[in-house]
Design an enzyme around this catalytic site. Structure first.
Site, PDB file in Angstrom:
ATOM      1  N   SER A 167       1.033  -1.320  -0.025  1.00  0.00           N
ATOM      2  CA  SER A 167      -0.077   0.176   0.003  1.00  0.00           C
ATOM      3  C   SER A 167       0.804   1.242   0.113  1.00  0.00           C
ATOM      4  O   SER A 167       1.750   1.522  -0.931  1.00  0.00           O
ATOM      5  CB  SER A 167      -0.748  -0.006   1.302  1.00  0.00           C
ATOM      6  OG  SER A 167      -1.986   0.785   0.983  1.00  0.00           O
TER       7      SER A 167
ATOM      8  N   ASP B  30      -5.643  -3.796  -1.963  1.00  0.00           N
ATOM      9  CA  ASP B  30      -4.650  -3.597  -0.827  1.00  0.00           C
ATOM     10  C   ASP B  30      -3.888  -4.860  -0.354  1.00  0.00           C
ATOM     11  O   ASP B  30      -4.712  -5.657   0.231  1.00  0.00           O
ATOM     12  CB  ASP B  30      -5.555  -2.679   0.096  1.00  0.00           C
ATOM     13  CG  ASP B  30      -4.290  -1.791   1.038  1.00  0.00           C
ATOM     14  OD1 ASP B  30      -3.212  -2.657   1.644  1.00  0.00           O
ATOM     15  OD2 ASP B  30      -4.319  -0.456   1.215  1.00  0.00           O
TER      16      ASP B  30
END
Length: 282
Positions: free
Chosen positions: A40, A154
């Site tokens: 991320s 993510d």
């Protein structure tokens, strides 16, 4: 002689901006960042450093305020996420450039989760932009990235501190940076909560534990942090780094990108506290 560093950067939304401060302080030491593994925001900051654009990105982040963030949000009517992300990622493209991971001057990996096929995917070749876009697609917030028959969200869903998938170099030192530190894995029985509630009522107090004034972003923030923290703790137990830099998660929310200066300084401060341990290993 410079010691090679394998740097592992966690996700954490806006808290990941702290990685900028960490990297700035790390490069001041007589070390060589030979490899970066990120999830991320960790994948984003690590990738931007790898292409040599960290200072430019930092200056851009320092100019971001609430108004700028609102202008960058392109709301989606899709059930896949609140924000399309096109405006934000078009801005990010200015710093990533069109480069393949295998052509970077350092080893690099970005972790994402292929929700269509239920598997963790580690990007170690191909488009750097696609790797970062996949890794940073926070579920329910950003629309996921579709590549072929894969749908990426993510990487924090499965591996928020990707120590085990980092591209290691010989005789390196692994430094992991966790920007979500301070979240306890407490277990409380419901009977205990009932008892606490009765005590609060008896003293006319309002328990913070029973606060119902929560909004959507609060729910997403705390749910994601709790989930990723639990997974991160398991990973850290199984694959302990040589040095763990912990940055408290209460320093900023995952959406507070307008607090870049404070978050970067927090990264610097907590990394500096770890310098004696790093120097003892190099």
């Amino acid at each position: 002689m410079k010691k090679d560093i394998t740097l592992v950067l966690s996700g954490g939304g806006a808290r990941g901006i702290a990685h900028i401060g960490v990297i700035e302080e790390l490069v001041k030491l007589n070390v060589n960042i030979a490899s970066i593994s990120g999830t991320s925001m960790g994948a984003l900051i690590g990738g931007i450093y790898a292409v040599g654009k960290l200072e430019e990105f930092k200056q851009w982040m320092l100019k971001v305020n609430r108004t700028k963030i609102f202008k960058l949000i392109d709301f989606s009517f899709s059930t896949q996420g609140l924000v399309k992300g096109e405006r934000i990622f078009n801005e990010i493209k200015e710093f990533i450039t069109d480069v393949n991971i295998e052509d970077l001057p350092i080893k690099y990996t970005a972790t994402a989760f292929d929700i269509a096929n239920g598997r963790e995917v580690v990007f170690d070749k191909g488009s750097l932009y696609n790797a970062i876009r996949a890794s940073i697609s926070i579920p329910t917030i950003f629309t996921p990235l579709t590549l072929g028959d894969s749908v990426f969200v993510d990487g924090g869903v499965v591996n928020n501190i990707p120590i085990n998938t980092a591209k290691r170099v010989q005789n390196d030192i692994v430094i992991a940076v966790n920007v979500n530190a301070g979240v306890a894995d407490d277990v409380v029985y419901f009977s205990e909560i009932e008892q606490l509630t009765k005590q609060d009522k008896g003293t006319n107090k309002t328990s913070h534990r029973m606060n119902k004034n929560v909004n959507y972003f609060f729910l997403v923030n705390n749910s994601l942090v709790t989930m990723t923290n639990h997974i991160s703790n398991l990973i850290l137990e199984k694959y302990p780094p040589d040095v763990l830099v912990e940055i408290p998660r209460n320093g900023a929310g995952i959406f507070e990108f307008y607090n870049a200066k404070t978050i970067i300084n927090s990264g610097k401060e907590h990394f500096i506290n770890s310098i004696p341990e790093i120097q003892s290993k190099i």
